[in-house]
Design a protein around this motif. Structure first.
Motif, PDB file in Angstrom:
ATOM      1  N   PRO A  18       0.991  -8.810  11.453  1.00  0.00           N
ATOM      2  CA  PRO A  18       1.398  -7.603  10.730  1.00  0.00           C
ATOM      3  C   PRO A  18       0.362  -7.176   9.694  1.00  0.00           C
ATOM      4  O   PRO A  18      -0.388  -7.994   9.163  1.00  0.00           O
ATOM      5  CB  PRO A  18       2.693  -8.026  10.050  1.00  0.00           C
ATOM      6  CG  PRO A  18       2.597  -9.501   9.919  1.00  0.00           C
ATOM      7  CD  PRO A  18       1.800  -9.967  11.105  1.00  0.00           C
ATOM      8  N   SER A  19       0.354  -5.878   9.401  1.00  0.00           N
ATOM      9  CA  SER A  19      -0.542  -5.329   8.387  1.00  0.00           C
ATOM     10  C   SER A  19       0.273  -5.101   7.116  1.00  0.00           C
ATOM     11  O   SER A  19       1.096  -4.194   7.050  1.00  0.00           O
ATOM     12  CB  SER A  19      -1.149  -4.014   8.863  1.00  0.00           C
ATOM     13  OG  SER A  19      -1.893  -3.438   7.835  1.00  0.00           O
ATOM     14  N   TYR A  20       0.027  -5.937   6.126  1.00  0.00           N
ATOM     15  CA  TYR A  20       0.795  -5.836   4.886  1.00  0.00           C
ATOM     16  C   TYR A  20       0.306  -4.700   4.003  1.00  0.00           C
ATOM     17  O   TYR A  20       1.049  -4.206   3.166  1.00  0.00           O
ATOM     18  CB  TYR A  20       0.754  -7.160   4.136  1.00  0.00           C
ATOM     19  CG  TYR A  20       1.492  -8.260   4.864  1.00  0.00           C
ATOM     20  CD1 TYR A  20       2.826  -8.115   5.191  1.00  0.00           C
ATOM     21  CD2 TYR A  20       0.861  -9.437   5.236  1.00  0.00           C
ATOM     22  CE1 TYR A  20       3.507  -9.112   5.865  1.00  0.00           C
ATOM     23  CE2 TYR A  20       1.537 -10.436   5.903  1.00  0.00           C
ATOM     24  CZ  TYR A  20       2.852 -10.270   6.212  1.00  0.00           C
ATOM     25  OH  TYR A  20       3.534 -11.241   6.889  1.00  0.00           O
ATOM     26  N   SER A  21      -0.937  -4.279   4.155  1.00  0.00           N
ATOM     27  CA  SER A  21      -1.434  -3.180   3.337  1.00  0.00           C
ATOM     28  C   SER A  21      -0.756  -1.865   3.730  1.00  0.00           C
ATOM     29  O   SER A  21      -0.505  -1.014   2.877  1.00  0.00           O
ATOM     30  CB  SER A  21      -2.944  -3.062   3.453  1.00  0.00           C
ATOM     31  OG  SER A  21      -3.315  -2.783   4.778  1.00  0.00           O
ATOM     32  N   LYS A  22      -0.479  -1.696   5.003  1.00  0.00           N
ATOM     33  CA  LYS A  22       0.210  -0.481   5.449  1.00  0.00           C
ATOM     34  C   LYS A  22       1.665  -0.469   5.001  1.00  0.00           C
ATOM     35  O   LYS A  22       2.253   0.584   4.797  1.00  0.00           O
ATOM     36  CB  LYS A  22       0.147  -0.361   6.973  1.00  0.00           C
ATOM     37  CG  LYS A  22      -1.235  -0.041   7.483  1.00  0.00           C
ATOM     38  CD  LYS A  22      -1.253   0.090   8.982  1.00  0.00           C
ATOM     39  CE  LYS A  22      -2.652   0.348   9.481  1.00  0.00           C
ATOM     40  NZ  LYS A  22      -2.707   0.379  10.945  1.00  0.00           N
ATOM     41  N   LYS A  23       2.245  -1.658   4.855  1.00  0.00           N
ATOM     42  CA  LYS A  23       3.636  -1.763   4.416  1.00  0.00           C
ATOM     43  C   LYS A  23       3.775  -1.677   2.897  1.00  0.00           C
ATOM     44  O   LYS A  23       4.880  -1.585   2.387  1.00  0.00           O
ATOM     45  CB  LYS A  23       4.241  -3.081   4.894  1.00  0.00           C
ATOM     46  CG  LYS A  23       4.390  -3.158   6.396  1.00  0.00           C
ATOM     47  CD  LYS A  23       4.989  -4.466   6.816  1.00  0.00           C
ATOM     48  CE  LYS A  23       5.119  -4.551   8.311  1.00  0.00           C
ATOM     49  NZ  LYS A  23       5.664  -5.838   8.744  1.00  0.00           N
ATOM     50  N   GLY A  24       2.666  -1.737   2.186  1.00  0.00           N
ATOM     51  CA  GLY A  24       2.697  -1.653   0.730  1.00  0.00           C
ATOM     52  C   GLY A  24       3.252  -2.905   0.082  1.00  0.00           C
ATOM     53  O   GLY A  24       3.970  -2.832  -0.916  1.00  0.00           O
ATOM     54  N   LEU A  25       2.917  -4.058   0.625  1.00  0.00           N
ATOM     55  CA  LEU A  25       3.403  -5.332   0.103  1.00  0.00           C
ATOM     56  C   LEU A  25       2.809  -5.615  -1.273  1.00  0.00           C
ATOM     57  O   LEU A  25       1.596  -5.506  -1.472  1.00  0.00           O
ATOM     58  CB  LEU A  25       3.031  -6.473   1.051  1.00  0.00           C
ATOM     59  CG  LEU A  25       3.424  -7.873   0.609  1.00  0.00           C
ATOM     60  CD1 LEU A  25       4.933  -8.041   0.668  1.00  0.00           C
ATOM     61  CD2 LEU A  25       2.744  -8.908   1.476  1.00  0.00           C
ATOM     62  N   ASP A  26       3.660  -5.975  -2.211  1.00  0.00           N
ATOM     63  CA  ASP A  26       3.212  -6.371  -3.540  1.00  0.00           C
ATOM     64  C   ASP A  26       2.821  -7.847  -3.488  1.00  0.00           C
ATOM     65  O   ASP A  26       3.630  -8.695  -3.110  1.00  0.00           O
ATOM     66  CB  ASP A  26       4.334  -6.147  -4.548  1.00  0.00           C
ATOM     67  CG  ASP A  26       3.926  -6.461  -5.972  1.00  0.00           C
ATOM     68  OD1 ASP A  26       2.711  -6.578  -6.236  1.00  0.00           O
ATOM     69  OD2 ASP A  26       4.823  -6.590  -6.817  1.00  0.00           O
ATOM     70  N   LEU A  27       1.575  -8.163  -3.821  1.00  0.00           N
ATOM     71  CA  LEU A  27       1.095  -9.542  -3.728  1.00  0.00           C
ATOM     72  C   LEU A  27       1.836 -10.483  -4.680  1.00  0.00           C
ATOM     73  O   LEU A  27       1.910 -11.681  -4.430  1.00  0.00           O
ATOM     74  CB  LEU A  27      -0.402  -9.601  -3.984  1.00  0.00           C
ATOM     75  CG  LEU A  27      -1.275  -8.959  -2.906  1.00  0.00           C
ATOM     76  CD1 LEU A  27      -2.739  -9.054  -3.309  1.00  0.00           C
ATOM     77  CD2 LEU A  27      -1.055  -9.608  -1.569  1.00  0.00           C
ATOM     78  N   GLN A  28       2.364  -9.950  -5.753  1.00  0.00           N
ATOM     79  CA  GLN A  28       3.125 -10.779  -6.693  1.00  0.00           C
ATOM     80  C   GLN A  28       4.446 -11.244  -6.089  1.00  0.00           C
ATOM     81  O   GLN A  28       4.973 -12.281  -6.462  1.00  0.00           O
ATOM     82  CB  GLN A  28       3.399 -10.002  -7.982  1.00  0.00           C
ATOM     83  CG  GLN A  28       2.155  -9.655  -8.761  1.00  0.00           C
ATOM     84  CD  GLN A  28       1.470 -10.884  -9.324  1.00  0.00           C
ATOM     85  OE1 GLN A  28       2.114 -11.849  -9.709  1.00  0.00           O
ATOM     86  NE2 GLN A  28       0.151 -10.859  -9.339  1.00  0.00           N
ATOM     87  N   LYS A  29       4.976 -10.475  -5.150  1.00  0.00           N
ATOM     88  CA  LYS A  29       6.271 -10.798  -4.550  1.00  0.00           C
ATOM     89  C   LYS A  29       6.140 -11.368  -3.139  1.00  0.00           C
ATOM     90  O   LYS A  29       7.132 -11.614  -2.482  1.00  0.00           O
ATOM     91  CB  LYS A  29       7.134  -9.539  -4.506  1.00  0.00           C
ATOM     92  CG  LYS A  29       7.471  -9.001  -5.874  1.00  0.00           C
ATOM     93  CD  LYS A  29       8.281  -7.744  -5.791  1.00  0.00           C
ATOM     94  CE  LYS A  29       8.549  -7.184  -7.191  1.00  0.00           C
ATOM     95  NZ  LYS A  29       9.227  -5.902  -7.127  1.00  0.00           N
ATOM     96  N   ALA A  30       4.925 -11.586  -2.669  1.00  0.00           N
ATOM     97  CA  ALA A  30       4.698 -12.089  -1.317  1.00  0.00           C
ATOM     98  C   ALA A  30       5.093 -13.562  -1.223  1.00  0.00           C
ATOM     99  O   ALA A  30       4.899 -14.343  -2.152  1.00  0.00           O
ATOM    100  CB  ALA A  30       3.238 -11.926  -0.940  1.00  0.00           C
ATOM    101  N   SER A  31       5.648 -13.915  -0.068  1.00  0.00           N
ATOM    102  CA  SER A  31       6.017 -15.312   0.161  1.00  0.00           C
ATOM    103  C   SER A  31       4.767 -16.123   0.495  1.00  0.00           C
ATOM    104  O   SER A  31       3.680 -15.575   0.701  1.00  0.00           O
ATOM    105  CB  SER A  31       7.015 -15.407   1.311  1.00  0.00           C
ATOM    106  OG  SER A  31       6.384 -15.093   2.539  1.00  0.00           O
ATOM    107  N   LYS A  32       4.931 -17.425   0.563  1.00  0.00           N
ATOM    108  CA  LYS A  32       3.791 -18.292   0.854  1.00  0.00           C
ATOM    109  C   LYS A  32       3.267 -18.056   2.268  1.00  0.00           C
ATOM    110  O   LYS A  32       2.057 -18.115   2.494  1.00  0.00           O
ATOM    111  CB  LYS A  32       4.177 -19.754   0.675  1.00  0.00           C
ATOM    112  CG  LYS A  32       4.397 -20.125  -0.771  1.00  0.00           C
ATOM    113  CD  LYS A  32       4.646 -21.591  -0.942  1.00  0.00           C
ATOM    114  CE  LYS A  32       4.863 -21.881  -2.425  1.00  0.00           C
ATOM    115  NZ  LYS A  32       4.870 -23.300  -2.697  1.00  0.00           N
TER     116      LYS A  32
END
Length: 50
Positions: A18-32
């Motif tokens: 998956p592309s997390y940048s396209k989903k707008g994932l916040d790195l502070q809230k990302a799982s391990k």
């Protein structure tokens, strides 16, 4: 040889992972697991560009 391998692996990653940048994932809230995937994709991309 090494560069061709990493370029092929990069194309595989782009198609499958998956592309997390396209989903707008916040790195502070990302799982391990998400952080591990981001690190993997970064490492493969770095080696493909060298």
């Amino acid at each position: 040889m090494k560069k061709k391998f990493f370029k092929a692996l990069s194309k595989f990653n782009k198609a499958v992972l998956p592309s997390y940048s396209k989903k707008g994932l916040d790195l502070q809230k990302a799982s391990k697991v998400q952080m591990a995937l981001i690190g993997w994709k970064l490492w493969v991309t770095k080696n493909a560009l060298d």
